[in-house]
Design a protein around this motif. Structure first.
Motif, PDB file in Angstrom:
ATOM      1  N   ILE A 238     -12.124 -10.833 -10.263  1.00  0.00           N
ATOM      2  CA  ILE A 238     -12.312 -11.289  -8.890  1.00  0.00           C
ATOM      3  C   ILE A 238     -12.117 -12.804  -8.797  1.00  0.00           C
ATOM      4  N   SER A 239     -12.654 -13.536  -9.779  1.00  0.00           N
ATOM      5  CA  SER A 239     -12.551 -14.992  -9.653  1.00  0.00           C
ATOM      6  C   SER A 239     -11.087 -15.430  -9.764  1.00  0.00           C
ATOM      7  N   GLY A 240     -10.270 -14.693 -10.520  1.00  0.00           N
ATOM      8  CA  GLY A 240      -8.841 -15.011 -10.576  1.00  0.00           C
ATOM      9  C   GLY A 240      -8.143 -14.669  -9.260  1.00  0.00           C
ATOM     10  N   LEU A 241      -8.385 -13.457  -8.774  1.00  0.00           N
ATOM     11  CA  LEU A 241      -7.649 -12.988  -7.593  1.00  0.00           C
ATOM     12  C   LEU A 241      -8.001 -13.759  -6.323  1.00  0.00           C
ATOM     13  N   LYS A 242      -9.262 -14.157  -6.207  1.00  0.00           N
ATOM     14  CA  LYS A 242      -9.631 -14.789  -4.929  1.00  0.00           C
ATOM     15  C   LYS A 242      -9.033 -16.188  -4.784  1.00  0.00           C
ATOM     16  N   LYS A 243      -8.440 -16.697  -5.871  1.00  0.00           N
ATOM     17  CA  LYS A 243      -7.748 -17.992  -5.784  1.00  0.00           C
ATOM     18  C   LYS A 243      -6.390 -17.865  -5.082  1.00  0.00           C
ATOM     19  N   VAL A 244      -5.865 -16.657  -5.018  1.00  0.00           N
ATOM     20  CA  VAL A 244      -4.555 -16.479  -4.374  1.00  0.00           C
ATOM     21  C   VAL A 244      -4.703 -16.781  -2.884  1.00  0.00           C
ATOM     22  N   GLN A 245      -3.830 -17.630  -2.389  1.00  0.00           N
ATOM     23  CA  GLN A 245      -3.891 -18.023  -0.978  1.00  0.00           C
ATOM     24  C   GLN A 245      -3.808 -16.799  -0.054  1.00  0.00           C
ATOM     25  N   GLY A 246      -4.753 -16.664   0.831  1.00  0.00           N
ATOM     26  CA  GLY A 246      -4.737 -15.552   1.791  1.00  0.00           C
ATOM     27  C   GLY A 246      -5.547 -14.348   1.347  1.00  0.00           C
ATOM     28  N   MET A 247      -6.073 -14.360   0.094  1.00  0.00           N
ATOM     29  CA  MET A 247      -6.794 -13.176  -0.389  1.00  0.00           C
ATOM     30  C   MET A 247      -7.989 -12.896   0.515  1.00  0.00           C
ATOM     31  N   THR A 248      -8.050 -11.683   1.027  1.00  0.00           N
ATOM     32  CA  THR A 248      -9.076 -11.324   2.017  1.00  0.00           C
ATOM     33  C   THR A 248      -9.907 -10.135   1.551  1.00  0.00           C
ATOM     34  N   SER A 249      -9.278  -9.246   0.787  1.00  0.00           N
ATOM     35  CA  SER A 249      -9.960  -7.992   0.459  1.00  0.00           C
ATOM     36  C   SER A 249      -9.539  -7.528  -0.932  1.00  0.00           C
ATOM     37  N   ILE A 250     -10.540  -7.274  -1.785  1.00  0.00           N
ATOM     38  CA  ILE A 250     -10.237  -6.700  -3.105  1.00  0.00           C
ATOM     39  C   ILE A 250     -11.041  -5.409  -3.212  1.00  0.00           C
ATOM     40  N   SER A 251     -10.346  -4.323  -3.578  1.00  0.00           N
ATOM     41  CA  SER A 251     -11.031  -3.039  -3.659  1.00  0.00           C
ATOM     42  C   SER A 251     -10.490  -2.231  -4.826  1.00  0.00           C
ATOM     43  N   VAL A 252     -11.177  -1.138  -5.125  1.00  0.00           N
ATOM     44  CA  VAL A 252     -10.657  -0.195  -6.117  1.00  0.00           C
ATOM     45  C   VAL A 252     -10.616   1.178  -5.459  1.00  0.00           C
ATOM     46  N   SER A 253      -9.679   2.001  -5.917  1.00  0.00           N
ATOM     47  CA  SER A 253      -9.617   3.379  -5.450  1.00  0.00           C
ATOM     48  C   SER A 253      -9.696   4.255  -6.690  1.00  0.00           C
ATOM     49  N   ILE A 254     -10.531   5.275  -6.635  1.00  0.00           N
ATOM     50  CA  ILE A 254     -10.720   6.109  -7.819  1.00  0.00           C
ATOM     51  C   ILE A 254      -9.804   7.329  -7.736  1.00  0.00           C
ATOM     52  N   ASN A 255      -8.932   7.447  -8.732  1.00  0.00           N
ATOM     53  CA  ASN A 255      -8.056   8.614  -8.807  1.00  0.00           C
ATOM     54  C   ASN A 255      -8.029   9.085 -10.256  1.00  0.00           C
ATOM     55  N   ALA A 256      -8.859  10.071 -10.571  1.00  0.00           N
ATOM     56  CA  ALA A 256      -8.953  10.550 -11.948  1.00  0.00           C
ATOM     57  C   ALA A 256      -8.156  11.834 -12.143  1.00  0.00           C
ATOM     58  N   GLU A 257      -7.329  12.177 -11.177  1.00  0.00           N
ATOM     59  CA  GLU A 257      -6.564  13.420 -11.268  1.00  0.00           C
ATOM     60  C   GLU A 257      -5.241  13.183 -11.983  1.00  0.00           C
ATOM     61  N   ARG A 258      -4.742  14.253 -12.643  1.00  0.00           N
ATOM     62  CA  ARG A 258      -3.435  14.105 -13.299  1.00  0.00           C
ATOM     63  C   ARG A 258      -2.366  14.492 -12.298  1.00  0.00           C
ATOM     64  N   THR A 259      -1.983  13.510 -11.506  1.00  0.00           N
ATOM     65  CA  THR A 259      -1.098  13.775 -10.375  1.00  0.00           C
ATOM     66  C   THR A 259      -0.184  12.583 -10.141  1.00  0.00           C
ATOM     67  N   ASN A 260       0.915  12.834  -9.400  1.00  0.00           N
ATOM     68  CA  ASN A 260       1.807  11.739  -9.013  1.00  0.00           C
ATOM     69  C   ASN A 260       1.335  11.015  -7.773  1.00  0.00           C
ATOM     70  N   VAL A 261       0.328  11.577  -7.091  1.00  0.00           N
ATOM     71  CA  VAL A 261      -0.204  10.910  -5.905  1.00  0.00           C
ATOM     72  C   VAL A 261      -0.814   9.589  -6.361  1.00  0.00           C
ATOM     73  N   ILE A 262      -0.501   8.506  -5.670  1.00  0.00           N
ATOM     74  CA  ILE A 262      -0.920   7.190  -6.151  1.00  0.00           C
ATOM     75  C   ILE A 262      -2.386   6.910  -5.844  1.00  0.00           C
ATOM     76  N   MET A 263      -2.741   6.944  -4.569  1.00  0.00           N
ATOM     77  CA  MET A 263      -4.088   6.542  -4.182  1.00  0.00           C
ATOM     78  C   MET A 263      -5.082   7.688  -4.373  1.00  0.00           C
ATOM     79  N   GLY A 264      -6.327   7.325  -4.747  1.00  0.00           N
ATOM     80  CA  GLY A 264      -7.392   8.319  -4.773  1.00  0.00           C
ATOM     81  C   GLY A 264      -7.947   8.514  -3.372  1.00  0.00           C
ATOM     82  N   LYS A 265      -8.925   9.414  -3.246  1.00  0.00           N
ATOM     83  CA  LYS A 265      -9.450   9.696  -1.907  1.00  0.00           C
ATOM     84  C   LYS A 265     -10.474   8.665  -1.467  1.00  0.00           C
TER      85      LYS A 265
END
Ligand code: SAH
Length: 477
Positions: A238-265
């Motif tokens: 977080i401390s690295g990413l928030k230095k990027v100009q304009g950074m507003t939101s950092i999140s994680v998405s959980i996808n533990a399925e063996r699938t080609n779908v990128i984002m988790g639910k």
């Protein structure tokens, strides 16, 4: 007799296929040559031979086409994301215009003259690089076993390292390097598709080009540790990413399925806001100059948002022109996402209803109506094929104008049937796949409607994809 795999042939490319492949003929035998451009004479190697045709790859350009240009990206042949980057921009637009026409004729059964008459010139883009506000980079190991972020080589899942895609925003590179450095320093493993092990699968980056706000969402193969952190030494990331100009939101998405779908639910915010905002302005569609204040939108990580903000202003303004609202109409915006088109039209309508399957998008849509002080827009979560018939049949909800903007597979047959029963005066169809568009237009025309205007908007420069807007009118009006 035909040819065989690995045969080398010389061929003049005389046409382009829908996927951007060059098409040429020798002695009545048709060759589909990947990466060849209309007008080229090429030496090619056959990769798959059939009786009357074959697929081939470009080996050597013997005589370059007039419309061939030097691609800006050195990976363009490997990546397959920009199928027509080697073609000059005017030729790209002509290719797309033709693609739409051909699909309308072949799949939709429309007469060529008719299509010619109703089709307006493609809306192109002035500066057609670095236009994409969204990118999803796979994280993994390249062939040498190095940690890498980049893209999958065409038709494979081999990762080729490239943090600097010429279609994306310039911040992508800094963000990806920050994440890769953190992963190296703290031994955070990348996900491995073969074993299903490892942690970081993908990185989603989205920028509000008008607001300058940036969101980063890391897609993870697991639920984090006991401390309640999703990543080891999460604060370092977080401390690295928030230095990027304009950074507003950092999140994680959980996808533990063996699938080609990128984002988790699910998505969990780990720093900053839950998403970003952006503004879209109305433009005047003759010369595309901006008018009015624009509507501001909140966008959360799982919601759909158009990827080319410059062209989106033109696209929505065209939708508004085709919708022809006078302030008295009830409008349905079917497949409405975060309510972008609904809110864009609300000022000129009596009432707007939006329907969308993704619950997060509908919650964004409601917030967006409120943040713009729009009181005449109501949104429903659910599948269009269920909600639209239900609202009409059970509650008698009517519409003078219906806008549909479905995903590539087009409108569900039940949506078409419901529209034909509702009999709005006008339907504005926004499509990202002209083949399914043509199929759906045929059904609408068989049901008493006619196509009166069609215009392509180039949302996806350098790729074979084309966005099309169609005005469909009820015949008895
Ligand atoms: N009009 C919006 C979104 C268009 S993308 C915009 O311009 O931003 C298509 C949208 O349809 C996506 O948000 C997707 O989640 C949604 N969708 C896909 N299938 C659906 C269905 N069966 N019913 C309702 N919405 C659906």
């Amino acid at each position: 007799m035909g040819y065989a795999k690995n045969d080398i042939l010389t061929v003049k490319i005389e046409d382009m296929g829908n996927d951007g492949e060059g098409i040429g003929k020798t002695d009545g035998y048709t060759l589909f040559v990947k990466d060849a451009v209309i007008g080229d004479t090429v030496g090619c190697r056959i990769t798959k031979a059939k009786k009357n045709y074959a697929y081939a790859r470009l080996e050597r350009i013997l005589e370059p086409s007039r419309v061939r240009v030097e691609p800006r990206c050195r990976f363009h042949r490997q990546c397959g994301g920009c199928q027509i980057q080697a073609m000059d921009y005017k030729a790209q637009l002509a290719f797309k215009q033709n693609k739409v026409k051909n699909n309308l004729i072949r799949i939709g059964g429309f007469e060529a003259d008719y299509v010619e008459k109703v089709m307006e010139p493609m809306v192109g883009m002035e500066d057609c690089f670095h236009y994409r506000n969204k990118a999803q980079f796979p994280i993994g190991e390249d062939k040498q076993g190095n940690l890498a972020a980049g893209f999958y080589a065409g038709r494979t899942h081999d990762i080729i390292a490239n943090t600097d895609c010429v279609l994306g925003v310039e911040e992508n590179k800094e963000i990806l390097e920050c994440i890769l450095n953190y992963m190296k320093n703290y031994h955070v493993p990348a996900y491995n598709e073969q074993t299903g092990k490892g942690l970081v699968r993908h990185v989603l980056i989205r920028k509000g080009v008008a607001s300058g706000e940036i969101m980063v969402c890391l897609v993870l193969n697991g639920n984090g540790n006991k401390k309640g952190d999703f990543l080891p030494e999460q604060d370092r990331l977080i401390s690295g990413l928030k230095k990027v100009q304009g950074m507003t939101s950092i999140s994680v998405s959980i996808n533990a399925e063996r699938t080609n779908v990128i984002m988790g639910k699910e998505v969990h915010g780990i720093w900053g806001k839950d998403g970003i905002t952006d503004t879209i302005h109305m433009v005047e569609t003759k010369n595309f100059t901006r008018t009015g204040q624009g509507i501001s939108y909140f966008i959360s990580p799982l919601s759909f948002y158009q990827v080319n903000p410059v062209q989106t202003e033109k696209l929505y303004s065209l939708v508004s022109e085709y919708a022809g609202l006078s302030g008295r109409e009830t409008v349905w915006d079917v497949y409405c996402g975060i309510g972008t088109i609904s809110l864009f039209l609300a000022g000129a309508a009596k009432q707007v209803y939006g329907v969308e399957a993704v619950p997060q998008a509908i919650s964004d849509a409601r917030e967006n109506a409120a943040r713009n002080g729009i009181g005449n827009a109501e949104f429903f979560v659910g599948r269009a094929e269920e909600i639209l018939p239900e609202k009409y049949e059970k509650e008698g909800v009517y519409a003078e104008v219906i806008v549909v903007d479905p995903p590539r597979k087009g409108c569900d047959a039940k949506v078409i049937a419901a529209m034909l029963r509702m009999r709005p005066e006008r339907i504005v169809y926004v499509s990202c796949d002209s083949a399914t568009l043509a199929r759906d237009l045929k059904m609408l025309c068989d049901g008493g409607y006619e196509v009166s205007r069609i215009r392509g908007v180039d949302q996806f420069c350098h790729t074979v994809h084309v966005e099309t807007v169609v005005l469909i009118q009820r015949k008895d009006t």
